[in-house]
Design an enzyme around this catalytic site. Structure first.
Site, PDB file in Angstrom:
ATOM      1  N   TYR A 156       0.837  -1.203   0.000  1.00 46.08           N
ATOM      2  CA  TYR A 156       0.000   0.000   0.000  1.00 46.08           C
ATOM      3  C   TYR A 156       0.869   1.250   0.000  1.00 46.08           C
ATOM      4  O   TYR A 156       0.669   2.171  -0.803  1.00 46.08           O
ATOM      5  CB  TYR A 156      -0.921  -0.004   1.218  1.00 46.08           C
ATOM      6  CG  TYR A 156      -1.789   1.231   1.349  1.00 46.08           C
ATOM      7  CD1 TYR A 156      -2.997   1.318   0.663  1.00 46.08           C
ATOM      8  CD2 TYR A 156      -1.406   2.307   2.143  1.00 46.08           C
ATOM      9  CE1 TYR A 156      -3.796   2.449   0.759  1.00 46.08           C
ATOM     10  CE2 TYR A 156      -2.195   3.437   2.250  1.00 46.08           C
ATOM     11  CZ  TYR A 156      -3.391   3.504   1.560  1.00 46.08           C
ATOM     12  OH  TYR A 156      -4.169   4.626   1.659  1.00 46.08           O
ATOM     13  N   LYS A 160       1.268   4.112  -3.007  1.00 43.88           N
ATOM     14  CA  LYS A 160       0.951   5.523  -2.787  1.00 43.88           C
ATOM     15  C   LYS A 160       2.171   6.416  -3.070  1.00 43.88           C
ATOM     16  O   LYS A 160       2.029   7.537  -3.567  1.00 43.88           O
ATOM     17  CB  LYS A 160       0.449   5.737  -1.369  1.00 43.88           C
ATOM     18  CG  LYS A 160      -0.940   5.146  -1.124  1.00 43.88           C
ATOM     19  CD  LYS A 160      -1.966   5.736  -2.081  1.00 43.88           C
ATOM     20  CE  LYS A 160      -3.378   5.275  -1.776  1.00 43.88           C
ATOM     21  NZ  LYS A 160      -4.377   5.878  -2.708  1.00 43.88           N
TER      22      LYS A 160
END
Length: 255
Positions: A156, A160
């Site tokens: 994750y 990002k």
């Protein structure tokens, strides 16, 4: 002029930050194309916007499917006109796991939605923006996790961080077309996404504002980035995290 009468595509629009953004832009007069995999949530959003006198087309789309994204934006163009705003909020945030990167399928799914999904949407939207020749606004969603490690969320966080690089690159490429590209990096926002993975209690001990953020606070920033007033801002990454990124772990003093 802002977004009034212009077309805004919002992904992840059925809940959380995406929903708040769709409602805000619709309230400002935008014609909203709402994309999400949650059909029930989309139906509720469309009804709420319609009751308020706005216009919204809800389309069930998995942003990791490039063909589905392209078809959805083509339909939005036919019904509303070419896209002027892309607010790419769609993302997944799986439960933390130390074995996170050991599951290739789980890792691939995170990147497919959180990174490739944004690329698919940006590709389809910018094609319309450039052909129309009226400029545009692209807002991407990063996370405080791109610069502050979150244990168990390596994929994750990596995705990002890639979004922030993508935003800067797109800003450089699209500037000559009067298309701005900016990235929001929220901290913990009170949405269904974090309900299953609540912040560690120590988070509030160091956070200057001492609370999680609200989706409408994110939507307010998106509104500014969509406005004519933001035309000189592009390639920026804007932290919206209650001050977390600026304190370097310092303890919040007692009031």
């Amino acid at each position: 002029m802002g977004v009034s009468g212009r077309v805004a595509v919002v992904t992840g629009a059925a809940s959380g930050q995406g929903r708040a953004t769709a409602l805000r832009l619709a309230g400002e007069g935008a014609l909203v194309g709402a994309l999400d995999v949650d059909l029930a949530g989309l139906d509720d959003l469309v009804e709420e916007i319609s009751v308020a006198g706005g216009r919204c087309l809800g389309l069930p789309v998995d942003v990791s499917d490039a063909g589905a994204v392209g078809s959805a934006l083509d339909r939005i163009e036919v019904e509303f006109g070419p896209v002027y705003v892309l607010a790419a909020a769609a993302a997944i945030y799986p439960q933390a796991s130390l074995s996170h990167l050991r599951d290739p399928a789980e890792t691939a799914r995170i990147f497919d939605v959180n990174l490739m999904g944004v690329i698919h949407c940006a590709s389809a939207a910018t094609r319309q923006m450039i052909e129309e020749g009226a400029g545009g606004r692209i807002i991407l969603w990063s996370s405080i996790g791109a610069s502050a490690a979150i244990a168990g969320h390596a994929a994750y966080s990596a995705g990002k961080a890639a979004i922030e690089g993508l935003g800067r690159a797109l800003a450089a490429e699209l500037g000559p077309y009067a298309i701005t590209v900016n990235t929001i990096a929220p901290g913990a926002i009170d949405t269904p996404m974090i309900s299953d993975v609540p912040p560690d209690p120590t988070y509030f001990e160091i956070l200057p504002v001492g609370r999680v953020g609200r989706p409408d606070e994110v939507a307010h920033l998106v509104s500014y980035l969509c406005s004519d007033s933001s035309g000189f801002m592009t390639g920026a990454v804007l932290a919206l995290d209650g001050g977390l990124s600026g304190i370097n772990g310092a303890v919040r003093p007692e009031p």
